[in-house]
Write an enzyme that holds these catalytic residues in place. Structure first.
Site, short mmCIF file in Angstrom:
data_model
loop_
_atom_site.label_atom_id
_atom_site.label_comp_id
_atom_site.label_asym_id
_atom_site.label_seq_id
_atom_site.Cartn_x
_atom_site.Cartn_y
_atom_site.Cartn_z
N SER A 198 0.84 -1.20 0.00
CA SER A 198 0.00 0.00 0.00
C SER A 198 0.88 1.25 0.00
O SER A 198 1.67 1.43 -0.92
CB SER A 198 -0.98 -0.06 1.17
OG SER A 198 -2.02 0.88 1.02
N GLU A 326 -9.37 -5.42 -3.90
CA GLU A 326 -8.71 -4.46 -3.01
C GLU A 326 -9.70 -3.58 -2.26
O GLU A 326 -9.65 -3.47 -1.04
CB GLU A 326 -7.76 -3.56 -3.82
CG GLU A 326 -6.60 -4.27 -4.48
CD GLU A 326 -5.36 -4.36 -3.62
OE1 GLU A 326 -5.43 -4.02 -2.43
OE2 GLU A 326 -4.31 -4.78 -4.14
N HIS A 422 -7.88 -5.69 0.12
CA HIS A 422 -6.65 -4.96 0.45
C HIS A 422 -6.10 -5.43 1.79
O HIS A 422 -6.85 -5.68 2.74
CB HIS A 422 -6.96 -3.47 0.51
CG HIS A 422 -5.75 -2.60 0.62
ND1 HIS A 422 -4.80 -2.53 -0.37
CD2 HIS A 422 -5.33 -1.74 1.60
CE1 HIS A 422 -3.86 -1.67 -0.01
NE2 HIS A 422 -4.15 -1.19 1.19
#
Length: 516
Positions: A198, A326, A422
């Site tokens: 990320s 995600e 995610h």
């Protein structure tokens, strides 16, 4: 306890663990589960007082042996709870590194993996339980480093009198510490792999484009690369709004006099208001994240995708990948699973789908998708999937080598409704199923044999890449487009999101601009 005599760069057994000489002074680790672990070693001076909002400065040396048993305090940061902040110690000793090593022997010269944590550039720290690196170090027989860097306003707000991207400069300083010291911990400074997820992956993309980071790592793994990079104009406008929330001007003179917790609170307040700034801040506004790397022309000269296509870091081997679902994590954390209606889907498609006909193109490409699926899909693609795969393609265009993957195995928590969302790669990679987000993603579900096997595969692939440059599957190219799909039955197949790739083909990733 008597301290062991140390000489610069040597590691010898003594006390409860090895003692290693570093550029700042000697440190003693602790033997744990077959590894020696060193925590909280300063790699830069506390960024307080005159050093606040400045580029990192060398750490002050110490005498004797420093017991490196406890993680350094986290930098001031957003805990995603309005009005609640996690600030570091009063002395600001936030910039520290942690090392897990099988053997603090300079002759060992093991590969080194340096973890750069994520957290929307506003939270996270290297001592987080979810980043316990013991399994990676032990399974891969290598040295692992984690560290803190400034986040939020301290690290990323664009303010007058301060360099942009201070958090990235902290990362460079940490990598310089690794270069100068890791041999004493049994690592090879010539075989350093950075890996991150990320915002950590976005940081790695930036580092690949930064002259200051040249030569500090040989390989890189970028997991779920966010495409949000601010123009200097946008960053300055957001910086002014951040300072205004604290009743101040966006200057070092004003902000350096304010307690960090107050600035964290200003960031939280502005984040809640950001959707109302859509006309001025465009696609950045709905992200409710007022921080991102800034393409300022100095610290970060150009957008990473352009830099890589022009040959920057072509000698760095690269692994990139993303998770299939995600954006579902953010939908779930907002309590919106199963509640997204047609109006919200249409708004997201108009905001994020590429080109003037993007909404119609998405609906035509995914005719059976409901409102919730379209809402998630376009934001997954815009924020993570497309930027990640484009990073691989840019690296290839610039003469580099890249491997790609997609995680499609669904998280077992919430009855499997979170999908391959995610951050699912974090508990799988570190094996920390009950810590941090792992506790949410595996809530009510003990990791079964499939999860444990996939977790072991993550570590085996990542550490093999750090050791040899080969994660165990073919390199990506623009003809076959082969990727490693990570699922209960892993397979190497052409990129599964070909429909998405074609929708975005010809659409250039660019800095997020200031409108109006």
């Amino acid at each position: 306890m008597t301290d062991t005599q140390v000489s610069g760069g040597s590691g010898v057994s003594g006390g409860s663990g090895a003692v290693v000489g570093t550029t700042g002074g000697a440190v003693r680790g602790r033997r744990e589960d077959g590894l020696t672990v060193f925590r909280g070693i300063p790699f830069a001076a506390p960024p307080v007082g005159e050093a606040r909002f400045a580029a990192p400065r060398p750490a002050e040396a110490w005498d004797g042996v420093r017991e490196a048993y406890a993680f350094g305090p986290p930098p001031p940061q957003d805990l995603l709870v309005p009005g609640q902040a996690a600030a570091g110690s009063g002395d600001g000793d936030w910039l520290t590194v942690n090392v897990w090593t099988p053997d603090a022997d300079p002759a060992a010269r093991r590969p080194v993996m340096v973890w750069i944590h994520g957290g929307a550039y506003k939270l996270g720290h290297g001592g987080s339980p979810g980043y316990d690196a013991r399994r990676i170090a032990a399974d891969g027989d290598l040295v692992v480093v984690t560290f803190n860097y400034r986040v939020g306003m301290e690290g990323f707000a664009r303010i007058d009198g301060a360099p942009a991207n201070r958090g990235l400069l902290d990362q460079v300083a940490a990598l310089e510490w690794v270069r100068d010291n890791i041999e004493g911990f049994g690592g090879d400074p010539g075989r350093v792999t950075v890996f991150g997820e990320s915002a950590g992956a976005g940081s790695i993309a930036a580092l690949l484009a930064m002259d200051r980071a040249d030569g500090l790592f040989r390989r890189a793994i970028a997991q779920s690369v966010p495409g949000t990079f601010f123009s200097d104009e946008l960053a300055r406008d957001i910086g002014a709004a951040l300072a205004a929330e604290a009743g101040l001007r966006p200057t070092v003179a004003d902000l350096a006099t304010v307690d960090p917790d107050r600035l964290v609170g200003a960031g939280q307040t502005l984040a809640a208001k950001m959707p109302g700034y859509t006309g001025r801040w465009g696609q950045a506004a709905p992200t409710v994240t007022p921080y991102s790397p800034v393409v300022d022309g100095d610290v970060l000269p150009v957008l990473p995708w352009r830099a890589l296509a022009d040959g920057a870091s072509r000698d760095v081997d690269l692994v990139v990948g993303h998770n299939r679902d995600e954006f579902r994590l953010f939908v779930a954390m907002g309590g919106q699973l199963g509640t997204i209606g047609e109006e919200q889907a249409a708004s997201a498609l108009r905001m994020y789908a590429p080109g003037p006909g993007g909404e119609a193109a998405y609906r035509a490409a995914f005719p059976d998708a409901g409102a919730g699926e379209l809402y998630e899909k376009v934001q997954t693609d815009w924020l993570f999937a497309v930027p990640t795969m484009r990073l691989a393609e840019a690296h290839l265009a610039g003469g580099g080598r890249a491997h790609a993957y997609e995680l499609t195995w669904p998280a077992p928590g919430n009855g499997g409704g979170l999908g391959a969302c995610h951050a699912l790669d974090l508990p799988l990679l570190f094996g920390t199923f009950d810590a941090d987000l792992g506790a949410l993603l595996f809530a009510g579900a003990e990791p079964d044999e499939v999860a444990l096997a996939l977790s072991a595969r993550f570590r085996a692939s990542w550490t093999a890449f750090a050791r040899t440059g080969d994660p165990g599957w073919p390199a990506y190219d623009t003809e076959r487009r082969l990727v490693q799909v990570l699922d209960a039955e892993p397979a190497v197949v052409p990129y599964p999101e070909e429909t998405t790739r074609r929708l975005w083909e010809g659409h250039e990733i660019s800095v997020l601009p200031l409108h109006g």
